[in-house]
Design a protein around this motif. Structure first.
Motif, PDB file in Angstrom:
ATOM      1  N   LEU A 260      17.762  24.087 -30.355  1.00  0.00           N
ATOM      2  CA  LEU A 260      18.441  24.011 -31.652  1.00  0.00           C
ATOM      3  C   LEU A 260      17.535  23.512 -32.774  1.00  0.00           C
ATOM      4  N   LYS A 261      16.263  23.945 -32.703  1.00  0.00           N
ATOM      5  CA  LYS A 261      15.364  23.683 -33.826  1.00  0.00           C
ATOM      6  C   LYS A 261      15.770  24.611 -34.962  1.00  0.00           C
ATOM      7  N   ILE A 262      15.555  24.167 -36.177  1.00  0.00           N
ATOM      8  CA  ILE A 262      15.874  25.001 -37.330  1.00  0.00           C
ATOM      9  C   ILE A 262      14.558  25.422 -37.974  1.00  0.00           C
ATOM     10  N   ILE A 263      14.386  26.721 -38.124  1.00  0.00           N
ATOM     11  CA  ILE A 263      13.165  27.241 -38.723  1.00  0.00           C
ATOM     12  C   ILE A 263      13.460  27.609 -40.171  1.00  0.00           C
ATOM     13  N   ASP A 264      12.565  27.228 -41.054  1.00  0.00           N
ATOM     14  CA  ASP A 264      12.768  27.483 -42.477  1.00  0.00           C
ATOM     15  C   ASP A 264      12.603  28.979 -42.754  1.00  0.00           C
ATOM     16  N   LEU A 265      13.716  29.676 -42.883  1.00  0.00           N
ATOM     17  CA  LEU A 265      13.682  31.145 -42.960  1.00  0.00           C
ATOM     18  C   LEU A 265      13.017  31.641 -44.240  1.00  0.00           C
ATOM     19  N   LYS A 266      13.222  30.921 -45.344  1.00  0.00           N
ATOM     20  CA  LYS A 266      12.603  31.371 -46.603  1.00  0.00           C
ATOM     21  C   LYS A 266      11.075  31.311 -46.489  1.00  0.00           C
ATOM     22  N   LYS A 267      10.576  30.255 -45.845  1.00  0.00           N
ATOM     23  CA  LYS A 267       9.114  30.114 -45.692  1.00  0.00           C
ATOM     24  C   LYS A 267       8.557  31.238 -44.821  1.00  0.00           C
ATOM     25  N   ILE A 268       9.267  31.542 -43.727  1.00  0.00           N
ATOM     26  CA  ILE A 268       8.792  32.599 -42.821  1.00  0.00           C
ATOM     27  C   ILE A 268       8.817  33.955 -43.539  1.00  0.00           C
ATOM     28  N   ALA A 269       9.888  34.208 -44.287  1.00  0.00           N
ATOM     29  CA  ALA A 269       9.992  35.492 -44.998  1.00  0.00           C
ATOM     30  C   ALA A 269       8.866  35.634 -46.016  1.00  0.00           C
ATOM     31  N   ALA A 270       8.531  34.528 -46.685  1.00  0.00           N
ATOM     32  CA  ALA A 270       7.464  34.573 -47.687  1.00  0.00           C
ATOM     33  C   ALA A 270       6.111  34.851 -47.017  1.00  0.00           C
ATOM     34  N   LEU A 271       5.884  34.196 -45.877  1.00  0.00           N
ATOM     35  CA  LEU A 271       4.639  34.431 -45.133  1.00  0.00           C
ATOM     36  C   LEU A 271       4.551  35.882 -44.655  1.00  0.00           C
ATOM     37  N   ALA A 272       5.648  36.390 -44.147  1.00  0.00           N
ATOM     38  CA  ALA A 272       5.674  37.769 -43.659  1.00  0.00           C
ATOM     39  C   ALA A 272       5.366  38.736 -44.796  1.00  0.00           C
ATOM     40  N   ALA A 273       5.938  38.470 -45.955  1.00  0.00           N
ATOM     41  CA  ALA A 273       5.694  39.355 -47.108  1.00  0.00           C
ATOM     42  C   ALA A 273       4.215  39.283 -47.516  1.00  0.00           C
ATOM     43  N   LYS A 274       3.658  38.070 -47.502  1.00  0.00           N
ATOM     44  CA  LYS A 274       2.258  37.883 -47.902  1.00  0.00           C
ATOM     45  C   LYS A 274       1.321  38.713 -47.011  1.00  0.00           C
ATOM     46  N   TYR A 275       1.585  38.724 -45.711  1.00  0.00           N
ATOM     47  CA  TYR A 275       0.704  39.431 -44.773  1.00  0.00           C
ATOM     48  C   TYR A 275       1.245  40.806 -44.372  1.00  0.00           C
ATOM     49  N   LYS A 276       2.271  41.277 -45.070  1.00  0.00           N
ATOM     50  CA  LYS A 276       2.883  42.591 -44.810  1.00  0.00           C
ATOM     51  C   LYS A 276       3.329  42.756 -43.348  1.00  0.00           C
ATOM     52  N   LEU A 277       3.965  41.721 -42.841  1.00  0.00           N
ATOM     53  CA  LEU A 277       4.509  41.777 -41.484  1.00  0.00           C
ATOM     54  C   LEU A 277       6.017  42.008 -41.579  1.00  0.00           C
TER      55      LEU A 277
ATOM     56  N   LEU B 173      20.692  16.787 -29.401  1.00  0.00           N
ATOM     57  CA  LEU B 173      20.015  17.652 -30.373  1.00  0.00           C
ATOM     58  C   LEU B 173      21.090  18.484 -31.064  1.00  0.00           C
ATOM     59  N   TYR B 174      21.479  18.089 -32.243  1.00  0.00           N
ATOM     60  CA  TYR B 174      22.454  18.881 -33.017  1.00  0.00           C
ATOM     61  C   TYR B 174      22.069  18.778 -34.492  1.00  0.00           C
ATOM     62  N   PRO B 175      21.815  19.921 -35.139  1.00  0.00           N
ATOM     63  CA  PRO B 175      21.295  19.869 -36.508  1.00  0.00           C
ATOM     64  C   PRO B 175      22.264  19.248 -37.507  1.00  0.00           C
ATOM     65  N   GLY B 176      23.527  19.058 -37.105  1.00  0.00           N
ATOM     66  CA  GLY B 176      24.499  18.437 -38.008  1.00  0.00           C
ATOM     67  C   GLY B 176      24.453  16.918 -37.999  1.00  0.00           C
ATOM     68  N   LEU B 177      23.676  16.328 -37.088  1.00  0.00           N
ATOM     69  CA  LEU B 177      23.559  14.866 -37.087  1.00  0.00           C
ATOM     70  C   LEU B 177      22.524  14.470 -38.146  1.00  0.00           C
ATOM     71  N   PRO B 178      22.868  13.538 -39.025  1.00  0.00           N
ATOM     72  CA  PRO B 178      21.986  13.208 -40.158  1.00  0.00           C
ATOM     73  C   PRO B 178      20.595  12.749 -39.735  1.00  0.00           C
ATOM     74  N   ASP B 179      20.461  12.142 -38.530  1.00  0.00           N
ATOM     75  CA  ASP B 179      19.125  11.681 -38.139  1.00  0.00           C
ATOM     76  C   ASP B 179      18.338  12.746 -37.363  1.00  0.00           C
ATOM     77  N   ASN B 180      18.897  13.942 -37.218  1.00  0.00           N
ATOM     78  CA  ASN B 180      18.157  15.033 -36.577  1.00  0.00           C
ATOM     79  C   ASN B 180      17.045  15.487 -37.526  1.00  0.00           C
ATOM     80  N   PRO B 181      15.801  15.649 -36.990  1.00  0.00           N
ATOM     81  CA  PRO B 181      14.693  16.016 -37.894  1.00  0.00           C
ATOM     82  C   PRO B 181      14.902  17.361 -38.608  1.00  0.00           C
ATOM     83  N   HIS B 182      15.749  18.217 -38.042  1.00  0.00           N
ATOM     84  CA  HIS B 182      15.967  19.538 -38.662  1.00  0.00           C
ATOM     85  C   HIS B 182      17.144  19.544 -39.640  1.00  0.00           C
ATOM     86  N   HIS B 183      17.805  18.405 -39.777  1.00  0.00           N
ATOM     87  CA  HIS B 183      19.014  18.347 -40.614  1.00  0.00           C
ATOM     88  C   HIS B 183      18.787  18.835 -42.057  1.00  0.00           C
TER      89      HIS B 183
END
Ligand SMILES: *Cc1c(COP(=O)(O)O)cnc(C)c1O
Length: 384
Positions: A152-169, A277-287
């Motif tokens: 239940l890690k959360i990946i920053d989708l906007k960052k990944i999309a921007a990287l993909a666009a930069k390298y045409k992936l 590990l639950y992203p809704g808990l405030p102390d979760n690093p992915h919150h």
């Protein structure tokens, strides 16, 4: 239809009353072929592998929910994933999240590596710098799950999309865990969304189904061709069931998320639980990222039992409402141990390196009354 809200779309898009009979529900067009008036002159359908009206209604509806322009219904999530890989030239390289659904890992490693000369690097996509280091001349695609399974890690989708666009992936997001009710990757810049519709989209644990959605004409044409050429389509009957499930997607997701939040908080306080590990808990690093890109935090919870493998098995033997089973996303609550069940196909050393320990338990929180669910977990934890 474009301006309507999520539930209105789920209930109506693609599902106009049947023009022949007035049937308010899209009929199950149980037919393999369609009669033509003269050669090549027909009403838009020729043969049900290429297109079927029940499936077409479903495909329109799911495309609308993901804010895409084209949707394709498959016989399973893995059939959909297989087509995505087949849309790449042979010898392509994919960068994928290292916390990947076990069946996707098996598809890449044991089928596409030899069949398509596919190369895959599994990296921690929560660190965009690592992605740039992994890019090679033949890299064509980035493959993301968020929340990941089972950690239940959360990946920053906007960052990944921007990287993909930069390298045409081509960027692919497996949106099975979040559903379009909680996040819409195409709106965040992704090229392709893939689903195991077996899970939340259908929501009733009674079919296996997959989906691809895109908002790009060129990708849509490729996928349409491969869907027909490879043939792993969803049947009219299963399309009907999935349409029925979708109508309540929003209310189901609200209930899943509410129950999961309450249960995660209960587990975090429990003495027999090492860590939740639950992203809704405030102390979760992915919150923070979760809060930014998701409407709520989902119905999946992962946690570590105190006491290791034998305590974990004892715990699982003592839950009653939480049924011991693989899969997720249905109205009924399920419980499992990824290391022994869903992720057993991943070699032990890779599993352990990625944090999938033997005392890791995954819950798919259903929409039963939350007090009953908590009592069930508490009772089983006391039994350890
Ligand atoms: C279940 C699942 C799949 C595979 O889908 P099937 O419908 O079982 O083929 C892919 N990705 C995720 C995240 C899943 O949970």
């Amino acid at each position: 239809m474009e301006d309507y809200g999520f539930s209105t779309k789920a209930i109506h898009v693609g599902q106009e009353p049947d023009s022949a009979t007035g049937s308010i529900i899209t009929p199950i067009f149980a037919t393999s072929t369609f009669v033509q008036e003269s050669p090549g002159k027909h009403k838009g359908y020729e043969y049900s592998r290429s297109g079927n009206p029940t499936r077409a209604a479903l495909e329109k509806c799911v495309a609308a929910l993901e804010e895409g322009t084209a949707g394709f219904a498959f016989s399973s999530g893995l059939a959909a994933e297989s087509v995505i890989v087949d849309s790449l030239p042979s010898g392509s390289h994919i960068i994928a999240t290292n916390d990947l659904y076990g069946g996707t890992f098996r598809l890449f490693e044991q089928v596409k590596k030899s069949g398509n000369q596919l190369e895959v690097s599994y990296v921690d996509l929560t660190e965009p710098a690592v992605i740039e280091q992994s890019i090679k001349p033949n890299t064509r695609m980035i493959w993301v799950e968020s929340p990941t399974n089972p950690l239940l890690k959360i990946i920053d989708l906007k960052k990944i999309a921007a990287l993909a666009a930069k390298y045409k992936l081509i960027s692919v997001c497996d949106n099975t865990f979040a559903t379009p009710y909680l996040q819409k990757p195409l709106q965040l810049g992704f090229d392709i969304v893939v689903h195991s519709a077996t899970k939340y989209l259908n929501g009733h644990s009674d079919i296996i189904a997959g989906f691809i959605i895109t908002n790009q004409a060129e990708l849509a044409a490729k996928i349409k061709f491969l869907q027909n050429a490879e043939g792993a389509i969803l049947s009219p009957f299963d399309s009907f069931l999935l349409l029925r499930g979708l109508k309540t997607l929003a209310v189901r997701m609200q209930a899943h998320c509410k129950n999961a939040q309450t249960i995660a908080e209960f587990l975090a306080r429990h003495a027999k639980v090492e860590k939740v590990l639950y992203p809704g808990l405030p102390d979760n690093p992915h919150h923070p990222v979760a809060k930014d890109q998701m409407a709520a935090f989902g119905g999946m919870i992962t946690f570590f039992i105190r006491g290791g493998s034998s305590a974990t098995i004892k715990f699982l033997d003592n839950t009653h409402l939480f049924s011991l089973a693989e899969s997720l996303g249905g109205v009924e609550s399920l419980i499992e141990v990824p290391a022994l069940m869903t992720h057993a196909s991943i070699p032990k050393e890779i599993r352990e390196k990625n944090g999938i320990a033997d005392n890791l338990v995954r819950l798919s929180v259903g929409i039963e009354d939350v007090d009953d669910l908590i009592q069930d977990l508490d009772h089983a934890l006391q039994a350890i």
